[in-house]
Design a protein around this motif. Sequence first.
Motif, PDB file in Angstrom:
ATOM      1  N   GLY A  55       0.776  -1.226   0.000  1.00  0.00           N
ATOM      2  CA  GLY A  55       0.000   0.000   0.000  1.00  0.00           C
ATOM      3  C   GLY A  55       0.807   1.276   0.000  1.00  0.00           C
ATOM      4  N   VAL A  56       2.121   1.173   0.002  1.00  0.00           N
ATOM      5  CA  VAL A  56       2.982   2.350  -0.022  1.00  0.00           C
ATOM      6  C   VAL A  56       3.659   2.393  -1.385  1.00  0.00           C
ATOM      7  CG1 VAL A  56       4.973   3.492   1.036  1.00  0.00           C
ATOM      8  CG2 VAL A  56       3.365   2.228   2.464  1.00  0.00           C
ATOM      9  N   ARG A  57       3.584   3.514  -2.065  1.00  0.00           N
ATOM     10  CA  ARG A  57       4.108   3.624  -3.425  1.00  0.00           C
ATOM     11  C   ARG A  57       5.626   3.457  -3.494  1.00  0.00           C
ATOM     12  NH1 ARG A  57       6.100   7.477  -6.861  1.00  0.00           N
ATOM     13  NH2 ARG A  57       5.552   7.207  -9.042  1.00  0.00           N
ATOM     14  N   GLU A  58       6.362   4.117  -2.602  1.00  0.00           N
ATOM     15  CA  GLU A  58       7.823   4.075  -2.630  1.00  0.00           C
ATOM     16  C   GLU A  58       8.374   3.132  -1.575  1.00  0.00           C
ATOM     17  OE1 GLU A  58       9.704   7.883  -2.307  1.00  0.00           O
ATOM     18  OE2 GLU A  58       8.571   8.700  -3.976  1.00  0.00           O
ATOM     19  N   SER A  59       9.435   2.446  -1.938  1.00  0.00           N
ATOM     20  CA  SER A  59      10.173   1.595  -1.008  1.00  0.00           C
ATOM     21  C   SER A  59      11.531   2.253  -0.770  1.00  0.00           C
ATOM     22  CB  SER A  59      10.361   0.202  -1.613  1.00  0.00           C
ATOM     23  OG  SER A  59       9.113  -0.379  -1.900  1.00  0.00           O
ATOM     24  N   SER A  60      12.247   1.769   0.227  1.00  0.00           N
ATOM     25  CA  SER A  60      13.567   2.340   0.497  1.00  0.00           C
ATOM     26  C   SER A  60      14.596   1.244   0.741  1.00  0.00           C
ATOM     27  CB  SER A  60      13.515   3.281   1.703  1.00  0.00           C
ATOM     28  OG  SER A  60      13.211   2.557   2.868  1.00  0.00           O
ATOM     29  N   MET A  61      15.825   1.590   0.449  1.00  0.00           N
ATOM     30  CA  MET A  61      16.944   0.696   0.705  1.00  0.00           C
ATOM     31  C   MET A  61      18.084   1.552   1.244  1.00  0.00           C
ATOM     32  SD  MET A  61      18.942  -1.896  -1.850  1.00  0.00           S
ATOM     33  CE  MET A  61      19.865  -0.659  -2.717  1.00  0.00           C
ATOM     34  N   VAL A  62      18.668   1.128   2.345  1.00  0.00           N
ATOM     35  CA  VAL A  62      19.800   1.827   2.944  1.00  0.00           C
ATOM     36  C   VAL A  62      20.916   0.812   3.114  1.00  0.00           C
ATOM     37  CG1 VAL A  62      20.626   3.138   4.940  1.00  0.00           C
ATOM     38  CG2 VAL A  62      18.267   3.419   4.162  1.00  0.00           C
TER      39      VAL A  62
END
Length: 91
Positions: A55-62
């Motif tokens: 349900g969240v458009r953007e994902s993140s990677m760190v």
Amino acid sequence: MSISFATPAPRPSLLVRRRIATYFTGGVEQVPALVGALAQQGRTVHELSVDIRDGVRESSMVCAVLLPGEEIGLLLSRLRELPGVVSAELA
């Protein structure tokens, strides 16, 4: 008599540990391309963390990458050119 001067060998660049945050769309299918871009030229990727939520458009990677300091701008530019990447920056 001839005199020759030796040219000093170029010094290897100092490797610096940099934390990089990348925000992307497309979900888990994008992760292999992102990690592949980070690991080019024998770089080792450390502390990889990926956050993908329904349900969240953007994902993140760190993650952290060890590389010469002068290469960070080029690496961030390469990441930004990948399909689905919204942003890539120092974390």
